[in-house]
Design a protein around this motif. Structure first.
Motif, PDB file in Angstrom:
ATOM      1  N   THR A 174       0.843  -1.194   0.000  1.00 52.64           N
ATOM      2  CA  THR A 174       0.000   0.000   0.000  1.00 52.64           C
ATOM      3  C   THR A 174       0.874   1.238   0.000  1.00 52.64           C
ATOM      4  O   THR A 174       2.050   1.194   0.389  1.00 52.64           O
ATOM      5  CB  THR A 174      -0.930   0.026   1.224  1.00 52.64           C
ATOM      6  OG1 THR A 174      -0.122  -0.036   2.421  1.00 52.64           O
ATOM      7  CG2 THR A 174      -1.903  -1.135   1.211  1.00 52.64           C
ATOM      8  N   GLN A 175       0.292   2.353  -0.419  1.00 57.81           N
ATOM      9  CA  GLN A 175       1.011   3.626  -0.415  1.00 57.81           C
ATOM     10  C   GLN A 175       0.069   4.726   0.058  1.00 57.81           C
ATOM     11  O   GLN A 175      -1.095   4.786  -0.354  1.00 57.81           O
ATOM     12  CB  GLN A 175       1.533   3.967  -1.816  1.00 57.81           C
ATOM     13  CG  GLN A 175       2.360   5.247  -1.857  1.00 57.81           C
ATOM     14  CD  GLN A 175       2.742   5.643  -3.274  1.00 57.81           C
ATOM     15  OE1 GLN A 175       1.887   5.855  -4.118  1.00 57.81           O
ATOM     16  NE2 GLN A 175       4.037   5.737  -3.531  1.00 57.81           N
ATOM     17  N   HIS A 176       0.589   5.584   0.936  1.00 60.49           N
ATOM     18  CA  HIS A 176      -0.151   6.740   1.435  1.00 60.49           C
ATOM     19  C   HIS A 176       0.728   7.975   1.251  1.00 60.49           C
ATOM     20  O   HIS A 176       1.892   7.981   1.636  1.00 60.49           O
ATOM     21  CB  HIS A 176      -0.525   6.573   2.907  1.00 60.49           C
ATOM     22  CG  HIS A 176      -1.381   5.368   3.178  1.00 60.49           C
ATOM     23  ND1 HIS A 176      -2.735   5.348   2.960  1.00 60.49           N
ATOM     24  CD2 HIS A 176      -1.049   4.124   3.617  1.00 60.49           C
ATOM     25  CE1 HIS A 176      -3.220   4.164   3.272  1.00 60.49           C
ATOM     26  NE2 HIS A 176      -2.220   3.398   3.671  1.00 60.49           N
ATOM     27  N   CYS A 177       0.169   9.008   0.641  1.00 59.85           N
ATOM     28  CA  CYS A 177       0.910  10.244   0.362  1.00 59.85           C
ATOM     29  C   CYS A 177       0.158  11.445   0.918  1.00 59.85           C
ATOM     30  O   CYS A 177      -1.081  11.458   0.946  1.00 59.85           O
ATOM     31  CB  CYS A 177       1.114  10.450  -1.143  1.00 59.85           C
ATOM     32  SG  CYS A 177       2.087   9.163  -1.958  1.00 59.85           S
ATOM     33  N   ASN A 178       0.924  12.442   1.325  1.00 62.95           N
ATOM     34  CA  ASN A 178       0.336  13.715   1.741  1.00 62.95           C
ATOM     35  C   ASN A 178       1.056  14.839   1.004  1.00 62.95           C
ATOM     36  O   ASN A 178       2.292  14.875   0.968  1.00 62.95           O
ATOM     37  CB  ASN A 178       0.466  13.909   3.248  1.00 62.95           C
ATOM     38  CG  ASN A 178      -0.125  15.236   3.700  1.00 62.95           C
ATOM     39  OD1 ASN A 178       0.594  16.206   3.911  1.00 62.95           O
ATOM     40  ND2 ASN A 178      -1.456  15.289   3.834  1.00 62.95           N
ATOM     41  N   ALA A 236       5.822  17.250   0.242  1.00 63.50           N
ATOM     42  CA  ALA A 236       5.177  15.969  -0.042  1.00 63.50           C
ATOM     43  C   ALA A 236       5.847  14.883   0.777  1.00 63.50           C
ATOM     44  O   ALA A 236       7.055  14.937   1.042  1.00 63.50           O
ATOM     45  CB  ALA A 236       5.262  15.626  -1.528  1.00 63.50           C
ATOM     46  N   GLU A 237       5.059  13.909   1.192  1.00 59.93           N
ATOM     47  CA  GLU A 237       5.596  12.738   1.876  1.00 59.93           C
ATOM     48  C   GLU A 237       4.779  11.519   1.462  1.00 59.93           C
ATOM     49  O   GLU A 237       3.551  11.525   1.540  1.00 59.93           O
ATOM     50  CB  GLU A 237       5.549  12.897   3.387  1.00 59.93           C
ATOM     51  CG  GLU A 237       6.093  11.686   4.131  1.00 59.93           C
ATOM     52  CD  GLU A 237       6.214  11.886   5.625  1.00 59.93           C
ATOM     53  OE1 GLU A 237       6.135  10.884   6.366  1.00 59.93           O
ATOM     54  OE2 GLU A 237       6.382  13.042   6.048  1.00 59.93           O
ATOM     55  N   CYS A 238       5.476  10.484   0.972  1.00 61.22           N
ATOM     56  CA  CYS A 238       4.827   9.241   0.557  1.00 61.22           C
ATOM     57  C   CYS A 238       5.455   8.071   1.302  1.00 61.22           C
ATOM     58  O   CYS A 238       6.688   7.974   1.391  1.00 61.22           O
ATOM     59  CB  CYS A 238       4.978   9.014  -0.948  1.00 61.22           C
ATOM     60  SG  CYS A 238       3.947  10.086  -1.975  1.00 61.22           S
ATOM     61  N   THR A 239       4.616   7.193   1.816  1.00 63.28           N
ATOM     62  CA  THR A 239       5.084   6.015   2.545  1.00 63.28           C
ATOM     63  C   THR A 239       4.498   4.765   1.910  1.00 63.28           C
ATOM     64  O   THR A 239       3.279   4.623   1.813  1.00 63.28           O
ATOM     65  CB  THR A 239       4.682   6.081   4.028  1.00 63.28           C
ATOM     66  OG1 THR A 239       5.232   7.264   4.612  1.00 63.28           O
ATOM     67  CG2 THR A 239       5.201   4.865   4.778  1.00 63.28           C
ATOM     68  N   GLU A 240       5.377   3.878   1.472  1.00 62.97           N
ATOM     69  CA  GLU A 240       4.978   2.585   0.935  1.00 62.97           C
ATOM     70  C   GLU A 240       5.242   1.516   1.981  1.00 62.97           C
ATOM     71  O   GLU A 240       6.318   1.479   2.584  1.00 62.97           O
ATOM     72  CB  GLU A 240       5.764   2.233  -0.335  1.00 62.97           C
ATOM     73  CG  GLU A 240       5.445   3.078  -1.535  1.00 62.97           C
ATOM     74  CD  GLU A 240       6.215   2.611  -2.767  1.00 62.97           C
ATOM     75  OE1 GLU A 240       6.733   1.469  -2.738  1.00 62.97           O
ATOM     76  OE2 GLU A 240       6.301   3.379  -3.735  1.00 62.97           O
ATOM     77  N   THR A 241       4.294   0.631   2.180  1.00 60.42           N
ATOM     78  CA  THR A 241       4.459  -0.484   3.112  1.00 60.42           C
ATOM     79  C   THR A 241       4.243  -1.790   2.371  1.00 60.42           C
ATOM     80  O   THR A 241       3.187  -1.997   1.755  1.00 60.42           O
ATOM     81  CB  THR A 241       3.461  -0.381   4.280  1.00 60.42           C
ATOM     82  OG1 THR A 241       3.620   0.882   4.930  1.00 60.42           O
ATOM     83  CG2 THR A 241       3.706  -1.493   5.291  1.00 60.42           C
TER      84      THR A 241
END
Length: 493
Positions: free
Chosen positions: A239-243, A256-261
């Motif tokens: 999954t990926q969540h970005c702000n 911007a910040e994106c986190t992939e898990t």
């Protein structure tokens, strides 16, 4: 089906051929017109004739959640400059890059980094070449790397470009967005609103992206079960969540910040288990006007945004190793040692998969002289583009070109992969022998490559057009050959 009387209307057939061959140029003209009239929705985020400077960082933390506090993985920081010389045409510069690795964990369980041994070389390599790219709407991104750009460095820059593709003001364009995993369905949420949305979050299930399973391992094209990487890849939940933060007045992206898990499901339970977390951050440092309007690219060098498999082959290599293995395998013929033969054959195929095209091409004549039968077996088990090219090269050395060779060439044309190299190899084989099977093999390869090239003027396609025009130069000499060429051109375009 319509049938055409061939001989009485030779002039009409020449005109028909001219129209078919000109479809290539018309498609290119149509693409150019469409590009000029299309609306670039990203233009409000990155205005033309400006340069945006960001501080970029990314880190990967790999480990077993719930079992140990140790996390390892690299960290990269760079100064990223994005020039916009024309509307939605960008030039990416990556400067002052630093590569670090985990050395230990502090008392709070956070990783402590130290400079990697290759950090200086990596910094120089990242700064050497700018990366040009274009964006149409939100989902169509074309990269134009320099010819000497390394695959692994280009993949790093792909990750930066992916983070820069901020959501746009028109919400409907944010439902499908392009990333390094391909085109992804995206959930779009507005967290803060002023004149524009200033705080936006995005969420994606990466397993639904169209290129998430696109990276494959080389395997035998003769295997009964193909694409085993896909069911294995589905054991990973990603999954990926970005702000994204935006400047309310200028509308550009300020942070911007994106986190992939990525969680490996067979060894995971609830929130514990094997996982990898990749975090990217971009922070705007400044923006300024630029005077440059130059954006020149060679369209046939275009590439896609999604990750490509890095070649991973030695820069300096010879074919001596595979030739020695072939000689050892040949000596075992008829004297037992079945278990050793299997190991040597696996070593031979693995060695072929590691060779570059020019190395394998120069070694092939010696391999065929040593043992043509073993060479053919190994090439057909190899599965790389280089081995397929060598097989087509070997086909052109077979006297008389029996039907088995026609069948082999036709079979190679049915594979899903088709690039400029495959077109060149098929064209060389068609020039060597114009059988029906080989001519249609050329047509299928060109058709697949032409569709993926989006109608760009590519030298290999021009060479194919010239070859077909030569065959049809005088239809009265060989009417059957001319009619076959007409049908082949119809299949191509």
């Amino acid at each position: 089906m319509f049938s055409f009387p061939l001989l009485p209307v030779m002039g009409g057939i020449k005109l028909f051929m001219l129209l078919l061959l000109s479809s290539y140029a018309l498609a290119q003209q149509g693409n150019e017109n469409a590009e000029q009239t299309s609306t670039c929705v990203l233009a409000s985020r990155y205005k033309a004739y400006k340069k945006y400077v960001y501080q970029y960082s990314t880190q990967s933390q790999n480990g077993v959640v719930g079992a140990a506090s140790l996390r390892n993985g690299p960290m990269l920081t760079c100064q990223v400059e994005v020039e916009v010389p024309q509307v939605c045409k960008f030039i990416l510069h990556t400067k002052s890059c630093a590569l670090s690795e985990v050395s230990s964990m502090d008392a709070g369980g956070r990783p402590v980094y130290r400079p990697a041994a290759t950090s200086d070389a990596f910094e120089a390599a990242m700064a050497k070449n700018p990366l040009k790219f274009t964006v149409e709407q939100v989902t169509t991104v074309h990269l134009y790397p320099e010819p000497d750009e390394q695959d692994n460095l280009l993949n790093v820059k792909r990750g930066i470009v992916s983070a820069l593709l901020a959501p746009v003001e028109e919400e409907q364009h944010n439902r499908l967005m392009n990333t390094v995993h391909g085109v992804c369905a995206t959930e779009y949420t507005i967290n803060a609103q002023k004149d524009i949305a200033t705080d936006v979050s995005l969420s994606r299930d990466l397993s639904g992206c169209d290129q998430f399973y696109g990276r494959v391992q080389d395997s035998s094209p003769l295997a009964l079960i193909q694409k085993l990487h896909q069911p294995i890849a589905k054991l990973i939940r990603s999954t990926q969540h970005c702000n994204y933060q935006f400047d309310n007045r200028r509308k550009h992206m300020s942070a911007a910040e994106c986190t992939e898990t990525h969680v490996f499901l067979p060894f995971s339970h609830q929130d514990n288990g094997m996982s990898s977390v990749v975090t990217q951050r971009l922070t705007l440092q400044e923006s300024q006007r630029i005077n440059s309007r130059n954006f020149e690219v060679e369209p046939w060098r275009g590439s896609w945004l999604h990750f490509q498999k890095a070649e991973g082959k030695a820069p300096v290599q010879t074919g001596d190793g595979v030739l020695r293995t072939l000689e050892d395998l040949k000596e075992l013929a008829g004297i037992g040692g079945g278990q050793r033969r299997a190991g040597l054959f696996h070593m031979l195929v693995s060695g072929l998969r590691g060779l570059r095209n020019e190395t394998l091409s120069s070694a092939l004549p010696r391999m065929l002289d040593a043992s043509a039968a073993l060479t053919w077996q190994a090439l057909l088990q190899c599965g790389t583009a280089e081995c397929d090219s060598a097989a087509l090269q070997a086909v052109r050395t077979v006297a008389g070109m029996p039907l088995e060779m026609d069948a082999l060439v036709h079979g190679l044309s049915l594979q899903g992969h088709a690039d400029a190299g495959r077109v060149r190899d098929m064209l060389s084989t068609a020039k060597f022998r114009q059988s029906k099977a080989i001519m249609y093999a050329l047509a299928y390869t060109v058709r697949r490559f032409y569709r993926n090239s989006e109608g760009l003027r590519i030298p290999e396609l021009t060479e194919v057009s010239d070859f077909m025009a030569t065959i049809l130069e005088d239809c009265s000499v060989n009417p059957e050959e001319s009619f076959l060429a007409l049908r082949v051109v119809g299949v191509m375009f």
